[in-house]
Design an enzyme around this catalytic site. Structure first.
Site, PDB file in Angstrom:
ATOM      1  N   LEU A   1      16.006  69.133 -52.288  1.00  0.00           N
ATOM      2  CA  LEU A   1      16.575  68.831 -51.364  1.00  0.00           C
ATOM      3  C   LEU A   1      17.134  69.533 -50.094  1.00  0.00           C
ATOM      4  O   LEU A   1      18.278  68.569 -49.410  1.00  0.00           O
ATOM      5  CB  LEU A   1      18.234  68.037 -52.580  1.00  0.00           C
TER       6      LEU A   1
ATOM      7  N   GLY B   1      24.069  68.848 -60.829  1.00  0.00           N
ATOM      8  CA  GLY B   1      25.882  68.370 -59.361  1.00  0.00           C
ATOM      9  C   GLY B   1      25.426  67.159 -59.403  1.00  0.00           C
ATOM     10  O   GLY B   1      24.727  66.304 -59.646  1.00  0.00           O
TER      11      GLY B   1
ATOM     12  N   GLY C   1      13.477  68.289 -47.898  1.00  0.00           N
ATOM     13  CA  GLY C   1      14.249  66.655 -48.073  1.00  0.00           C
ATOM     14  C   GLY C   1      14.881  66.530 -46.945  1.00  0.00           C
ATOM     15  O   GLY C   1      15.891  65.254 -46.922  1.00  0.00           O
TER      16      GLY C   1
ATOM     17  N   ASP D   1      26.274  48.994 -60.249  1.00  0.00           N
ATOM     18  CA  ASP D   1      26.127  49.380 -61.118  1.00  0.00           C
ATOM     19  C   ASP D   1      25.582  51.262 -61.431  1.00  0.00           C
ATOM     20  O   ASP D   1      25.390  52.294 -61.871  1.00  0.00           O
ATOM     21  CB  ASP D   1      25.343  48.917 -61.625  1.00  0.00           C
TER      22      ASP D   1
ATOM     23  N   THR E   1      30.406  61.250 -46.882  1.00  0.00           N
ATOM     24  CA  THR E   1      29.611  62.709 -47.190  1.00  0.00           C
ATOM     25  C   THR E   1      30.522  63.088 -48.053  1.00  0.00           C
ATOM     26  O   THR E   1      31.596  63.797 -48.081  1.00  0.00           O
ATOM     27  CB  THR E   1      28.592  62.520 -46.225  1.00  0.00           C
TER      28      THR E   1
ATOM     29  N   TYR F   1      17.994  71.068 -46.431  1.00  0.00           N
ATOM     30  CA  TYR F   1      16.716  70.584 -45.761  1.00  0.00           C
ATOM     31  C   TYR F   1      17.423  71.147 -44.115  1.00  0.00           C
ATOM     32  O   TYR F   1      16.361  71.315 -43.241  1.00  0.00           O
ATOM     33  CB  TYR F   1      17.309  68.618 -45.494  1.00  0.00           C
TER      34      TYR F   1
ATOM     35  N   ALA G   1      24.032  65.526 -56.663  1.00  0.00           N
ATOM     36  CA  ALA G   1      22.874  65.120 -56.121  1.00  0.00           C
ATOM     37  C   ALA G   1      21.757  64.843 -57.373  1.00  0.00           C
ATOM     38  O   ALA G   1      21.164  63.944 -56.898  1.00  0.00           O
ATOM     39  CB  ALA G   1      22.292  65.974 -54.433  1.00  0.00           C
TER      40      ALA G   1
ATOM     41  N   LYS H   1      32.366  61.805 -52.217  1.00  0.00           N
ATOM     42  CA  LYS H   1      31.708  60.943 -52.923  1.00  0.00           C
ATOM     43  C   LYS H   1      32.424  60.571 -53.977  1.00  0.00           C
ATOM     44  O   LYS H   1      31.938  58.731 -54.421  1.00  0.00           O
ATOM     45  CB  LYS H   1      29.583  60.727 -52.613  1.00  0.00           C
TER      46      LYS H   1
ATOM     47  N   SER I   1      23.977  62.306 -39.497  1.00  0.00           N
ATOM     48  CA  SER I   1      24.227  60.610 -39.330  1.00  0.00           C
ATOM     49  C   SER I   1      24.570  59.702 -38.610  1.00  0.00           C
ATOM     50  O   SER I   1      23.595  59.048 -37.684  1.00  0.00           O
ATOM     51  CB  SER I   1      25.109  60.117 -40.965  1.00  0.00           C
TER      52      SER I   1
HETATM   53  P1  ATR Z   1      25.733  68.362 -54.983  1.00  0.00           P
HETATM   54  O1  ATR Z   1      26.719  67.625 -55.062  1.00  0.00           O
HETATM   55  O2  ATR Z   1      24.673  68.783 -53.487  1.00  0.00           O
HETATM   56  O3  ATR Z   1      24.703  68.685 -56.404  1.00  0.00           O
HETATM   57  P2  ATR Z   1      27.314  70.811 -56.611  1.00  0.00           P
HETATM   58  O4  ATR Z   1      27.887  68.651 -57.537  1.00  0.00           O
HETATM   59  O5  ATR Z   1      28.702  71.495 -56.466  1.00  0.00           O
HETATM   60  O6  ATR Z   1      26.850  70.138 -55.495  1.00  0.00           O
HETATM   61  O7  ATR Z   1      26.169  71.091 -57.169  1.00  0.00           O
HETATM   62  C1  ATR Z   1      25.693  72.500 -56.506  1.00  0.00           C
HETATM   63  C2  ATR Z   1      24.360  72.573 -57.902  1.00  0.00           C
HETATM   64  O8  ATR Z   1      24.504  73.838 -57.724  1.00  0.00           O
HETATM   65  C3  ATR Z   1      24.720  72.547 -59.390  1.00  0.00           C
HETATM   66  O9  ATR Z   1      23.605  72.578 -60.016  1.00  0.00           O
HETATM   67  C4  ATR Z   1      24.992  74.345 -59.200  1.00  0.00           C
HETATM   68  O10 ATR Z   1      24.559  75.355 -60.351  1.00  0.00           O
HETATM   69  P3  ATR Z   1      26.172  75.156 -61.637  1.00  0.00           P
HETATM   70  O11 ATR Z   1      26.656  74.189 -61.922  1.00  0.00           O
HETATM   71  O12 ATR Z   1      25.805  76.325 -62.650  1.00  0.00           O
HETATM   72  O13 ATR Z   1      27.327  76.084 -60.621  1.00  0.00           O
HETATM   73  C5  ATR Z   1      24.008  74.654 -58.455  1.00  0.00           C
HETATM   74  N1  ATR Z   1      23.803  76.358 -57.714  1.00  0.00           N
HETATM   75  C6  ATR Z   1      25.073  76.448 -57.314  1.00  0.00           C
HETATM   76  N2  ATR Z   1      24.251  77.833 -56.441  1.00  0.00           N
HETATM   77  C7  ATR Z   1      24.266  78.364 -57.841  1.00  0.00           C
HETATM   78  C8  ATR Z   1      23.702  79.895 -57.861  1.00  0.00           C
HETATM   79  N3  ATR Z   1      24.034  80.758 -57.325  1.00  0.00           N
HETATM   80  N4  ATR Z   1      22.606  79.563 -59.221  1.00  0.00           N
HETATM   81  C9  ATR Z   1      22.560  78.367 -59.290  1.00  0.00           C
HETATM   82  N5  ATR Z   1      22.557  77.552 -59.665  1.00  0.00           N
HETATM   83  C10 ATR Z   1      23.649  76.967 -58.525  1.00  0.00           C
END
Ligand code: ATR
Length: 272
Positions: A217, A130, A240, A77, A61, A219, A132, A65, A16
């Protein structure tokens, strides 16, 4: 002179500052935009101090967040629905206003990267549930996408998203995630799979159809395995990086008084 910045922990990786400096220069604006390293323990103190130092706002970030929503006096909202904010506006009356522009950035990037993309092109398939994913799903519903397939390794998190966002979502088991791609007009990876230093993206992609719009997403790297394989399958791919650039547009406009363009020069500036 307006001051703004981005808070996170860590913060050195943030692109940023480069982005805002590029726009400040391009639009010949007076102002400063700095990276601010803030620990969880100091978050509230720092946020309440920034306006007193002359800051007009800041971006937020990871990992702050979600927590900044509690610290803000008001939230839009969409920030409330998403449960997270990426943009704080320090108002003249002293109030801290939280917004979430990630969904806006996601849709703007999709439209720019896949000309002709429209909510009416058909169902969307979202991988991941998650933070995002929450912003992505909120924005897809907001622009009028009628059907969303959602799959996450941890299924209860996908079910929880369905509870907050409603009936347009169909939860698909993670082992079946490849199957939902056949019916999707838009495919979005919101998981961290494929990111440098994380496990590789492994969802089977045989179901992808020609012409499907596929976006990641992740990048870093810019061209992920998902995007490379989708392109080889005849899909329209959108990386992304643009989401990161577009989500910053509303903040820049508010703080520095001009709505910046996201173009090839912008991309080059943050990749430099
Ligand atoms: P963000 O804010 O970037 O979304 P996050 O909230 O930590 O970060 O979410 C990470 C996402 O990547 C989640 O959907 C996570 O799946 P889980 O909810 O099962 O943890 C997914 N993710 C991370 N590592 C993974 C892996 N090895 N296999 C499958 N999904 C994974």
């Amino acid at each position: 002179i307006p001051l703004a910045g981005v808070i996170g922990n860590p913060i050195a990786q943030s692109r940023s500052p480069q982005l805002f400096r590029h726009w400040l220069k391009t639009y010949d604006r007076a102002g400063f935009y700095i990276p601010i390293h803030v620990t969880e323990a100091n978050l509230a103190d720092v946020i309440r101090t920034l306006p007193k130092m002359g800051f007009v706002g800041c971006n937020v970030t990871a990992p702050h967040k979600v927590d900044v929503l509690e610290i803000a006096d008001l939230a839009t909202d969409r920030a409330t629905l998403i449960g997270a904010a990426n943009t704080l506006i320090f108002r003249k009356d002293g109030k801290i206003h939280a917004d979430n522009t990630d969904g806006y950035g996601f849709i703007a990037n999709l439209k720019q990267g896949a000309p002709g993309w429209a909510p009416s092109i058909g169902p969307a398939a979202v991988l991941g549930a998650g933070g995002a994913a929450r912003a992505v799903i909120a924005s897809l519903i907001d622009v009028g996408v009628q059907e969303i397939f959602l799959s996450n390794r941890t299924r209860p998190k996908a079910e929880a998203l369905k509870s907050s966002f409603g009936t347009k979502i169909t939860v698909v088991d993670w082992v079946q995630a490849g199957n939902m791609l056949e019916d999707a007009a838009t495919v979005i990876n919101t998981t961290s799979l494929g990111m440098t230093g994380k496990p590789e993206f492994r969802v089977p992609l045989d179901g992808l159809r020609r012409g499907t719009v596929v976006t990641d997403l992740v990048y870093s790297p810019l061209r992920t395995r998902l995007l490379i394989e989708a392109e080889a399958a005849g899909c329209v791919v959108v990386d992304g990086l643009g989401m990161l650039l577009h989500q910053a547009v509303p903040g820049f406009e508010r703080w520095f008084g001009v709505r910046p363009e996201v173009d090839v020069d912008t991309r080059a500036a943050v990749l430099a």
